[in-house]
Design an enzyme around this catalytic site. Structure first.
Site, PDB file in Angstrom:
ATOM      1  N   HIS A 290       5.987  -4.903   1.596  1.00  0.00           N
ATOM      2  CA  HIS A 290       4.741  -5.669   1.706  1.00  0.00           C
ATOM      3  C   HIS A 290       3.670  -4.722   2.257  1.00  0.00           C
ATOM      4  O   HIS A 290       3.975  -3.730   2.932  1.00  0.00           O
ATOM      5  CB  HIS A 290       4.945  -6.913   2.579  1.00  0.00           C
TER       6      HIS A 290
ATOM      7  N   CYS B 290       4.677 -14.244   2.818  1.00  0.00           N
ATOM      8  CA  CYS B 290       5.870 -15.070   2.985  1.00  0.00           C
ATOM      9  C   CYS B 290       5.508 -16.276   3.838  1.00  0.00           C
ATOM     10  O   CYS B 290       4.905 -16.117   4.897  1.00  0.00           O
ATOM     11  CB  CYS B 290       7.001 -14.270   3.633  1.00  0.00           C
TER      12      CYS B 290
ATOM     13  N   ARG C  36       6.590 -15.155  -8.141  1.00  0.00           N
ATOM     14  CA  ARG C  36       7.398 -15.786  -7.085  1.00  0.00           C
ATOM     15  C   ARG C  36       6.872 -15.396  -5.693  1.00  0.00           C
ATOM     16  O   ARG C  36       6.228 -16.203  -5.013  1.00  0.00           O
ATOM     17  CB  ARG C  36       8.878 -15.387  -7.260  1.00  0.00           C
ATOM     18  N   ASP C  37       7.097 -14.164  -5.275  1.00  0.00           N
ATOM     19  CA  ASP C  37       6.664 -13.767  -3.927  1.00  0.00           C
ATOM     20  C   ASP C  37       5.141 -13.874  -3.832  1.00  0.00           C
ATOM     21  O   ASP C  37       4.588 -14.247  -2.798  1.00  0.00           O
ATOM     22  CB  ASP C  37       7.110 -12.324  -3.650  1.00  0.00           C
TER      23      ASP C  37
HETATM   24  P1  HMG Z   1      18.410 -26.987   4.778  1.00  0.00           P
HETATM   25  O1  HMG Z   1      17.489 -28.081   5.137  1.00  0.00           O
HETATM   26  O2  HMG Z   1      19.157 -26.286   5.866  1.00  0.00           O
HETATM   27  O3  HMG Z   1      19.418 -27.408   3.607  1.00  0.00           O
HETATM   28  O4  HMG Z   1      17.572 -25.894   3.975  1.00  0.00           O
HETATM   29  P2  HMG Z   1      20.505 -28.515   3.484  1.00  0.00           P
HETATM   30  O5  HMG Z   1      21.637 -27.894   2.709  1.00  0.00           O
HETATM   31  O6  HMG Z   1      20.781 -29.153   4.826  1.00  0.00           O
HETATM   32  O7  HMG Z   1      19.781 -29.596   2.537  1.00  0.00           O
HETATM   33  C1  HMG Z   1      18.654 -30.316   2.973  1.00  0.00           C
HETATM   34  C2  HMG Z   1      17.905 -30.854   1.772  1.00  0.00           C
HETATM   35  O8  HMG Z   1      17.451 -29.768   0.955  1.00  0.00           O
HETATM   36  C3  HMG Z   1      18.773 -31.743   0.875  1.00  0.00           C
HETATM   37  O9  HMG Z   1      17.887 -32.720   0.284  1.00  0.00           O
HETATM   38  C4  HMG Z   1      19.193 -30.802  -0.220  1.00  0.00           C
HETATM   39  O10 HMG Z   1      19.456 -31.456  -1.434  1.00  0.00           O
HETATM   40  C5  HMG Z   1      17.954 -29.941  -0.370  1.00  0.00           C
HETATM   41  P3  HMG Z   1      17.748 -34.204   0.901  1.00  0.00           P
HETATM   42  O11 HMG Z   1      19.154 -34.736   0.857  1.00  0.00           O
HETATM   43  O12 HMG Z   1      17.218 -34.017   2.292  1.00  0.00           O
HETATM   44  O13 HMG Z   1      16.768 -34.841  -0.036  1.00  0.00           O
HETATM   45  N1  HMG Z   1      18.277 -28.606  -0.905  1.00  0.00           N
HETATM   46  C6  HMG Z   1      17.705 -28.096  -2.023  1.00  0.00           C
HETATM   47  N2  HMG Z   1      16.768 -28.583  -2.839  1.00  0.00           N
HETATM   48  C7  HMG Z   1      16.416 -27.809  -3.884  1.00  0.00           C
HETATM   49  N3  HMG Z   1      16.944 -26.586  -4.126  1.00  0.00           N
HETATM   50  C8  HMG Z   1      17.892 -26.081  -3.311  1.00  0.00           C
HETATM   51  C9  HMG Z   1      18.305 -26.850  -2.206  1.00  0.00           C
HETATM   52  N4  HMG Z   1      19.206 -26.649  -1.241  1.00  0.00           N
HETATM   53  C10 HMG Z   1      19.188 -27.727  -0.455  1.00  0.00           C
HETATM   54  N5  HMG Z   1      18.400 -24.869  -3.567  1.00  0.00           N
HETATM   55  C11 HMG Z   1      17.341 -24.140   2.362  1.00  0.00           C
HETATM   56  C12 HMG Z   1      18.180 -24.722   3.502  1.00  0.00           C
HETATM   57  C13 HMG Z   1      17.829 -22.735   2.085  1.00  0.00           C
HETATM   58  C14 HMG Z   1      17.514 -25.015   1.125  1.00  0.00           C
HETATM   59  C15 HMG Z   1      15.857 -24.140   2.803  1.00  0.00           C
HETATM   60  O14 HMG Z   1      15.767 -23.479   4.044  1.00  0.00           O
HETATM   61  C16 HMG Z   1      14.944 -23.472   1.830  1.00  0.00           C
HETATM   62  O15 HMG Z   1      14.764 -23.936   0.701  1.00  0.00           O
HETATM   63  N6  HMG Z   1      14.299 -22.383   2.235  1.00  0.00           N
HETATM   64  C17 HMG Z   1      13.367 -21.681   1.367  1.00  0.00           C
HETATM   65  C18 HMG Z   1      12.967 -20.406   1.975  1.00  0.00           C
HETATM   66  C19 HMG Z   1      12.087 -19.612   1.029  1.00  0.00           C
HETATM   67  O16 HMG Z   1      11.967 -19.881  -0.148  1.00  0.00           O
HETATM   68  N7  HMG Z   1      11.448 -18.564   1.591  1.00  0.00           N
HETATM   69  C20 HMG Z   1      10.629 -17.691   0.840  1.00  0.00           C
HETATM   70  C21 HMG Z   1      11.439 -16.804  -0.055  1.00  0.00           C
HETATM   71  S1  HMG Z   1      12.258 -15.478   0.802  1.00  0.00           S
HETATM   72  C22 HMG Z   1      11.070 -14.219   0.842  1.00  0.00           C
HETATM   73  O17 HMG Z   1       9.943 -14.426   0.459  1.00  0.00           O
HETATM   74  C23 HMG Z   1      11.504 -12.871   1.310  1.00  0.00           C
HETATM   75  C24 HMG Z   1      11.679 -11.866   0.150  1.00  0.00           C
HETATM   76  O18 HMG Z   1      10.491 -11.760  -0.609  1.00  0.00           O
HETATM   77  C25 HMG Z   1      12.060 -10.498   0.714  1.00  0.00           C
HETATM   78  C26 HMG Z   1      11.109 -10.031   1.833  1.00  0.00           C
HETATM   79  O19 HMG Z   1       9.903  -9.919   1.608  1.00  0.00           O
HETATM   80  O20 HMG Z   1      11.633  -9.816   2.930  1.00  0.00           O
HETATM   81  C27 HMG Z   1      12.800 -12.302  -0.797  1.00  0.00           C
HETATM   82 MG    MG Z   2       8.810 -10.506  -0.082  1.00  0.00          MG
END
Ligand code: HMG
Ligand code: MG
Length: 305
Positions: free
Chosen positions: A208, A239, A14-15
Protein backbone atom coordinates in the site's frame (compact mmCIF):
# COMPACT_ATOMS: atom_id res chain seq x y z
CA UNK A 1 20.11 -10.95 -21.49
CA UNK A 2 16.68 -12.57 -21.23
CA UNK A 3 13.85 -10.19 -20.51
CA UNK A 4 12.37 -10.53 -17.03
CA UNK A 5 8.67 -11.31 -16.98
CA UNK A 6 6.68 -9.82 -14.12
CA UNK A 7 3.12 -10.74 -13.11
CA UNK A 8 0.91 -7.89 -12.02
CA UNK A 9 -2.15 -8.94 -10.06
CA UNK A 10 -4.73 -6.18 -10.34
CA UNK A 11 -6.39 -5.20 -7.06
CA UNK A 12 -8.50 -2.24 -8.15
CA UNK A 13 -11.94 -3.88 -8.29
CA UNK A 14 -11.51 -5.53 -4.87
CA UNK A 15 -8.90 -3.85 -2.64
CA UNK A 16 -9.46 -0.61 -4.53
CA UNK A 17 -13.22 -0.38 -4.32
CA UNK A 18 -13.92 -2.18 -1.02
CA UNK A 19 -13.25 0.95 1.01
CA UNK A 20 -15.37 3.35 -1.06
CA UNK A 21 -18.19 4.79 1.01
CA UNK A 22 -20.45 5.58 -1.95
CA UNK A 23 -22.23 2.57 -3.41
CA UNK A 24 -20.66 1.89 -6.79
CA UNK A 25 -23.02 0.63 -9.50
CA UNK A 26 -22.45 -2.93 -10.63
CA UNK A 27 -22.16 -1.74 -14.25
CA UNK A 28 -19.23 0.51 -13.28
CA UNK A 29 -17.42 -2.37 -11.56
CA UNK A 30 -17.96 -4.63 -14.57
CA UNK A 31 -16.73 -1.98 -16.97
CA UNK A 32 -13.65 -1.39 -14.81
CA UNK A 33 -12.78 -5.09 -14.86
CA UNK A 34 -13.24 -5.31 -18.61
CA UNK A 35 -11.17 -2.20 -19.29
CA UNK A 36 -8.39 -3.71 -17.16
CA UNK A 37 -8.53 -6.95 -19.13
CA UNK A 38 -8.36 -5.03 -22.40
CA UNK A 39 -5.34 -3.10 -21.08
CA UNK A 40 -3.52 -6.42 -20.69
CA UNK A 41 -4.07 -7.39 -17.05
CA UNK A 42 -4.20 -11.17 -16.83
CA UNK A 43 -5.13 -11.64 -13.17
CA UNK A 44 -7.84 -9.36 -11.88
CA UNK A 45 -9.07 -9.81 -8.31
CA UNK A 46 -12.71 -9.19 -9.03
CA UNK A 47 -14.47 -9.08 -5.64
CA UNK A 48 -14.63 -10.76 -2.25
CA UNK A 49 -17.04 -13.31 -0.85
CA UNK A 50 -17.01 -11.87 2.63
CA UNK A 51 -19.97 -10.95 4.80
CA UNK A 52 -21.90 -8.00 3.30
CA UNK A 53 -22.46 -6.84 6.89
CA UNK A 54 -18.71 -6.34 7.20
CA UNK A 55 -17.95 -4.97 3.74
CA UNK A 56 -21.18 -3.77 2.09
CA UNK A 57 -19.42 -2.59 -1.09
CA UNK A 58 -18.60 -6.22 -2.01
CA UNK A 59 -22.17 -7.41 -1.34
CA UNK A 60 -22.90 -7.68 -5.08
CA UNK A 61 -20.28 -10.44 -5.50
CA UNK A 62 -22.69 -12.98 -7.02
CA UNK A 63 -24.10 -10.60 -9.61
CA UNK A 64 -20.63 -9.32 -10.40
CA UNK A 65 -19.18 -12.76 -11.09
CA UNK A 66 -22.17 -13.70 -13.21
CA UNK A 67 -22.00 -10.44 -15.14
CA UNK A 68 -18.29 -10.67 -16.08
CA UNK A 69 -17.43 -10.53 -19.75
CA UNK A 70 -14.80 -13.26 -19.53
CA UNK A 71 -11.81 -12.59 -21.76
CA UNK A 72 -9.65 -15.48 -22.85
CA UNK A 73 -6.41 -15.79 -20.89
CA UNK A 74 -7.70 -13.66 -18.01
CA UNK A 75 -8.23 -15.10 -14.52
CA UNK A 76 -10.79 -13.54 -12.19
CA UNK A 77 -9.83 -14.60 -8.64
CA UNK A 78 -11.75 -13.56 -5.52
CA UNK A 79 -11.16 -13.26 -1.79
CA UNK A 80 -12.75 -15.92 0.44
CA UNK A 81 -12.41 -15.92 4.25
CA UNK A 82 -14.00 -19.31 4.94
CA UNK A 83 -15.74 -22.34 3.45
CA UNK A 84 -19.03 -20.45 3.13
CA UNK A 85 -17.32 -17.82 0.98
CA UNK A 86 -15.49 -20.48 -1.01
CA UNK A 87 -18.67 -22.40 -1.86
CA UNK A 88 -20.39 -19.19 -2.93
CA UNK A 89 -17.36 -18.19 -5.02
CA UNK A 90 -17.30 -21.56 -6.76
CA UNK A 91 -21.02 -21.40 -7.50
CA UNK A 92 -20.47 -17.97 -9.04
CA UNK A 93 -17.58 -19.19 -11.23
CA UNK A 94 -14.42 -17.78 -9.61
CA UNK A 95 -11.20 -19.01 -11.25
CA UNK A 96 -9.20 -19.26 -8.06
CA UNK A 97 -9.53 -17.88 -4.57
CA UNK A 98 -7.45 -16.19 -1.90
CA UNK A 99 -7.54 -16.58 1.86
CA UNK A 100 -6.25 -13.82 4.08
CA UNK A 101 -4.44 -14.02 7.39
CA UNK A 102 -2.40 -11.45 9.30
CA UNK A 103 0.97 -11.25 11.01
CA UNK A 104 -0.63 -9.28 13.84
CA UNK A 105 -3.18 -10.67 16.31
CA UNK A 106 -5.00 -7.36 16.75
CA UNK A 107 -5.46 -6.87 13.01
CA UNK A 108 -6.65 -10.46 12.58
CA UNK A 109 -9.31 -9.88 15.24
CA UNK A 110 -10.53 -6.62 13.68
CA UNK A 111 -10.43 -7.85 10.09
CA UNK A 112 -11.81 -11.37 10.33
CA UNK A 113 -12.96 -11.60 13.94
CA UNK A 114 -10.60 -14.35 15.08
CA UNK A 115 -7.00 -15.01 16.12
CA UNK A 116 -4.29 -15.90 13.61
CA UNK A 117 -4.38 -19.56 14.68
CA UNK A 118 -8.18 -19.68 14.44
CA UNK A 119 -8.04 -18.13 10.98
CA UNK A 120 -5.71 -20.88 9.77
CA UNK A 121 -8.05 -23.49 11.27
CA UNK A 122 -10.98 -21.90 9.41
CA UNK A 123 -9.07 -22.12 6.16
CA UNK A 124 -8.51 -25.88 6.49
CA UNK A 125 -11.93 -27.05 5.24
CA UNK A 126 -11.68 -24.47 2.45
CA UNK A 127 -8.24 -25.81 1.48
CA UNK A 128 -9.59 -29.36 1.41
CA UNK A 129 -12.56 -28.37 -0.73
CA UNK A 130 -10.27 -26.44 -3.08
CA UNK A 131 -7.87 -29.35 -3.41
CA UNK A 132 -10.73 -31.70 -4.25
CA UNK A 133 -11.83 -29.37 -7.04
CA UNK A 134 -8.35 -28.55 -8.28
CA UNK A 135 -8.73 -24.86 -7.40
CA UNK A 136 -5.62 -22.84 -6.58
CA UNK A 137 -5.60 -20.87 -3.35
CA UNK A 138 -3.50 -17.78 -2.88
CA UNK A 139 -2.68 -16.63 0.65
CA UNK A 140 -2.32 -13.09 1.93
CA UNK A 141 -0.48 -12.06 5.05
CA UNK A 142 -1.52 -8.60 6.22
CA UNK A 143 0.57 -6.26 8.36
CA UNK A 144 3.87 -7.84 7.36
CA UNK A 145 5.79 -4.71 8.32
CA UNK A 146 3.53 -2.89 10.73
CA UNK A 147 0.07 -2.99 12.22
CA UNK A 148 -2.29 -0.07 12.89
CA UNK A 149 -2.99 -1.48 16.38
CA UNK A 150 0.27 -3.22 17.42
CA UNK A 151 2.95 -1.11 15.71
CA UNK A 152 6.07 -2.73 14.28
CA UNK A 153 5.85 -6.37 13.18
CA UNK A 154 8.96 -8.58 13.19
CA UNK A 155 9.95 -10.11 9.84
CA UNK A 156 10.11 -13.49 11.61
CA UNK A 157 6.40 -13.21 12.48
CA UNK A 158 5.48 -12.45 8.86
CA UNK A 159 7.63 -15.40 7.76
CA UNK A 160 5.97 -17.70 10.30
CA UNK A 161 2.46 -16.94 8.97
CA UNK A 162 3.75 -17.20 5.38
CA UNK A 163 5.02 -20.67 6.20
CA UNK A 164 1.69 -21.67 7.79
CA UNK A 165 -0.19 -20.61 4.66
CA UNK A 166 2.21 -22.54 2.44
CA UNK A 167 1.94 -25.58 4.74
CA UNK A 168 -1.84 -25.69 4.39
CA UNK A 169 -1.56 -25.56 0.59
CA UNK A 170 -1.39 -21.97 -0.67
CA UNK A 171 0.51 -21.97 -3.97
CA UNK A 172 1.58 -18.35 -3.52
CA UNK A 173 1.73 -15.98 -0.57
CA UNK A 174 1.26 -12.25 -1.05
CA UNK A 175 3.00 -10.12 1.55
CA UNK A 176 0.72 -7.26 2.53
CA UNK A 177 2.12 -4.00 3.80
CA UNK A 178 -1.42 -3.04 4.70
CA UNK A 179 -0.68 0.44 5.99
CA UNK A 180 2.24 1.21 3.70
CA UNK A 181 4.86 1.71 6.40
CA UNK A 182 7.58 -0.19 4.58
CA UNK A 183 10.73 1.26 3.10
CA UNK A 184 13.24 -0.53 0.85
CA UNK A 185 15.24 -1.44 3.97
CA UNK A 186 12.33 -3.01 5.86
CA UNK A 187 11.11 -4.71 2.69
CA UNK A 188 14.57 -6.21 2.26
CA UNK A 189 14.51 -7.55 5.85
CA UNK A 190 11.02 -8.94 5.29
CA UNK A 191 12.03 -10.73 2.09
CA UNK A 192 15.18 -12.13 3.66
CA UNK A 193 13.02 -13.74 6.36
CA UNK A 194 10.28 -14.95 4.00
CA UNK A 195 12.67 -16.31 1.38
CA UNK A 196 13.94 -18.72 4.04
CA UNK A 197 10.52 -20.36 4.23
CA UNK A 198 9.25 -20.08 0.65
CA UNK A 199 11.03 -19.74 -2.71
CA UNK A 200 10.79 -16.28 -4.23
CA UNK A 201 8.68 -17.45 -7.16
CA UNK A 202 5.94 -18.32 -4.64
CA UNK A 203 5.94 -14.88 -3.02
CA UNK A 204 4.26 -11.66 -4.18
CA UNK A 205 4.52 -8.08 -2.96
CA UNK A 206 1.38 -6.21 -1.91
CA UNK A 207 2.42 -2.70 -1.02
CA UNK A 208 0.00 0.00 0.00
CA UNK A 209 1.21 3.49 -0.83
CA UNK A 210 0.20 5.35 2.33
CA UNK A 211 3.67 6.82 2.89
CA UNK A 212 4.47 7.14 -0.82
CA UNK A 213 6.96 4.26 -0.65
CA UNK A 214 5.07 1.88 -2.94
CA UNK A 215 7.21 2.24 -6.04
CA UNK A 216 10.44 2.27 -4.04
CA UNK A 217 9.32 -0.92 -2.32
CA UNK A 218 8.45 -2.63 -5.60
CA UNK A 219 11.88 -1.64 -6.91
CA UNK A 220 13.59 -3.05 -3.81
CA UNK A 221 11.59 -6.27 -4.00
CA UNK A 222 12.25 -6.61 -7.74
CA UNK A 223 15.96 -6.20 -7.05
CA UNK A 224 15.67 -8.94 -4.44
CA UNK A 225 14.17 -11.23 -7.09
CA UNK A 226 10.40 -10.95 -6.63
CA UNK A 227 8.47 -11.22 -9.90
CA UNK A 228 4.83 -10.84 -8.81
CA UNK A 229 3.24 -7.65 -7.55
CA UNK A 230 -0.25 -6.62 -6.55
CA UNK A 231 -1.27 -3.14 -7.61
CA UNK A 232 -4.40 -1.06 -7.99
CA UNK A 233 -5.30 1.02 -11.03
CA UNK A 234 -5.35 4.73 -10.23
CA UNK A 235 -3.99 3.90 -6.75
CA UNK A 236 -7.55 3.16 -5.64
CA UNK A 237 -8.29 1.82 -2.25
CA UNK A 238 -7.60 1.26 1.38
CA UNK A 239 -8.60 -1.30 3.96
CA UNK A 240 -11.82 -0.87 5.96
CA UNK A 241 -9.99 -2.24 9.02
CA UNK A 242 -6.86 -0.07 8.76
CA UNK A 243 -7.89 3.53 9.36
CA UNK A 244 -6.01 6.06 7.23
CA UNK A 245 -4.41 3.43 4.98
CA UNK A 246 -4.56 4.47 1.35
CA UNK A 247 -4.66 2.32 -1.76
CA UNK A 248 -2.22 -0.15 -3.19
CA UNK A 249 0.64 1.25 -5.18
CA UNK A 250 -0.87 2.35 -8.50
CA UNK A 251 -0.67 -0.22 -11.28
CA UNK A 252 0.45 2.43 -13.79
CA UNK A 253 3.30 3.53 -11.51
CA UNK A 254 4.47 -0.09 -11.18
CA UNK A 255 4.18 -0.71 -14.93
CA UNK A 256 6.11 2.47 -15.75
CA UNK A 257 8.85 1.42 -13.31
CA UNK A 258 9.07 -2.14 -14.61
CA UNK A 259 9.03 -1.18 -18.29
CA UNK A 260 11.76 1.33 -17.51
CA UNK A 261 13.78 -1.54 -16.05
CA UNK A 262 13.28 -3.49 -19.28
CA UNK A 263 10.84 -6.02 -17.77
CA UNK A 264 7.83 -7.44 -19.61
CA UNK A 265 4.35 -7.11 -18.09
CA UNK A 266 2.09 -7.48 -21.13
CA UNK A 267 0.29 -4.30 -20.09
CA UNK A 268 -0.48 -1.36 -22.37
CA UNK A 269 0.43 1.65 -20.22
CA UNK A 270 -1.65 4.17 -22.19
CA UNK A 271 -4.76 1.97 -22.00
CA UNK A 272 -4.13 1.51 -18.28
CA UNK A 273 -3.88 5.27 -17.76
CA UNK A 274 -7.15 5.69 -19.67
CA UNK A 275 -8.69 3.24 -17.22
CA UNK A 276 -7.22 5.07 -14.21
CA UNK A 277 -8.62 8.33 -15.56
CA UNK A 278 -12.01 6.79 -16.28
CA UNK A 279 -12.53 5.06 -12.91
CA UNK A 280 -11.27 8.09 -10.99
CA UNK A 281 -13.80 10.25 -12.86
CA UNK A 282 -16.53 7.74 -11.96
CA UNK A 283 -15.56 8.24 -8.32
CA UNK A 284 -15.49 12.01 -8.71
CA UNK A 285 -11.76 12.61 -8.40
CA UNK A 286 -8.50 12.74 -10.35
CA UNK A 287 -6.15 9.73 -10.40
CA UNK A 288 -3.76 9.91 -7.45
CA UNK A 289 -0.82 8.33 -9.25
CA UNK A 290 2.06 10.40 -10.57
CA UNK A 291 2.36 8.42 -13.79
CA UNK A 292 -1.33 8.82 -14.64
CA UNK A 293 -1.19 12.54 -13.95
CA UNK A 294 2.01 12.98 -15.97
CA UNK A 295 0.79 11.04 -19.00
CA UNK A 296 -2.64 12.66 -18.94
CA UNK A 297 -1.05 16.12 -18.81
CA UNK A 298 0.95 15.35 -21.97
CA UNK A 299 -2.13 14.53 -24.00
CA UNK A 300 -3.58 17.18 -26.27
CA UNK A 301 -6.55 18.87 -24.57
CA UNK A 302 -9.91 17.69 -25.86
CA UNK A 303 -11.06 20.16 -28.48
CA UNK A 304 -13.61 22.62 -27.17
CA UNK A 305 -17.09 22.13 -28.56
P1 HMG B 1 -18.04 -13.58 11.87
O1 HMG B 1 -19.13 -12.66 12.26
O2 HMG B 1 -17.01 -13.96 12.88
O3 HMG B 1 -18.60 -14.89 11.13
O4 HMG B 1 -17.29 -12.92 10.62
P2 HMG B 1 -19.56 -16.03 11.58
O5 HMG B 1 -19.00 -17.29 10.97
O6 HMG B 1 -19.82 -15.97 13.07
O7 HMG B 1 -20.92 -15.65 10.80
C1 HMG B 1 -21.65 -14.49 11.12
C2 HMG B 1 -22.55 -14.13 9.96
O8 HMG B 1 -21.76 -13.85 8.80
C3 HMG B 1 -23.51 -15.26 9.58
O9 HMG B 1 -24.71 -14.63 9.07
C4 HMG B 1 -22.82 -15.90 8.41
O10 HMG B 1 -23.70 -16.52 7.51
C5 HMG B 1 -22.18 -14.70 7.74
P3 HMG B 1 -26.01 -14.41 10.00
O11 HMG B 1 -26.35 -15.81 10.45
O12 HMG B 1 -25.56 -13.52 11.12
O13 HMG B 1 -26.97 -13.76 9.06
N1 HMG B 1 -20.98 -15.08 6.96
C6 HMG B 1 -20.83 -14.80 5.64
N2 HMG B 1 -21.62 -14.15 4.78
C7 HMG B 1 -21.17 -14.04 3.52
N3 HMG B 1 -19.98 -14.54 3.10
C8 HMG B 1 -19.18 -15.21 3.96
C9 HMG B 1 -19.60 -15.35 5.29
N4 HMG B 1 -19.06 -15.94 6.36
C10 HMG B 1 -19.91 -15.78 7.37
N5 HMG B 1 -18.01 -15.69 3.52
C11 HMG B 1 -16.02 -13.03 8.60
C12 HMG B 1 -16.20 -13.56 10.02
C13 HMG B 1 -14.67 -13.49 8.09
C14 HMG B 1 -17.14 -13.58 7.72
C15 HMG B 1 -16.10 -11.48 8.64
O14 HMG B 1 -15.18 -11.03 9.60
C16 HMG B 1 -15.81 -10.83 7.34
O15 HMG B 1 -16.55 -10.99 6.36
N6 HMG B 1 -14.75 -10.04 7.27
C17 HMG B 1 -14.40 -9.33 6.04
C18 HMG B 1 -13.07 -8.71 6.17
C19 HMG B 1 -12.65 -8.07 4.86
O16 HMG B 1 -13.21 -8.29 3.81
N7 HMG B 1 -11.59 -7.24 4.95
C20 HMG B 1 -11.03 -6.61 3.82
C21 HMG B 1 -10.29 -7.57 2.95
S1 HMG B 1 -8.70 -8.05 3.60
C22 HMG B 1 -7.63 -6.82 3.01
O17 HMG B 1 -8.07 -5.86 2.43
C23 HMG B 1 -6.17 -7.04 3.20
C24 HMG B 1 -5.46 -7.46 1.89
O18 HMG B 1 -5.69 -6.51 0.87
C25 HMG B 1 -3.96 -7.59 2.15
C26 HMG B 1 -3.36 -6.34 2.84
O19 HMG B 1 -3.46 -5.24 2.30
O20 HMG B 1 -2.82 -6.54 3.93
C27 HMG B 1 -5.96 -8.81 1.40
MG1 MG C 1 -4.57 -4.68 0.61
Amino acid sequence: MTQQVVRIIEMGPRDGLQNEKQSIPLATKLELIDRLALAGLREIEATSFVSPKWVPQMGDHDALMRGLKRRSGVAYPVLTPNLQGFEAAMAAGADYVAVFAAASEAFSKRNINCSIAESIDRFLPLMTAARERGIKVRGYVSCVIGCPYEGEVAPAKAAEVTQRLADIGCHEVSLGDTIGLGTPASVQRLLEACAKVLPLHRLAGHFHDTYGMGVANVYAAYGFGLRAFDASVGGLGGCPYAKGATGNVATEDVVYLLHGLGAYTGIDLEALVDTADWISAQLGRAPVSSVARALLAKRPAASAA
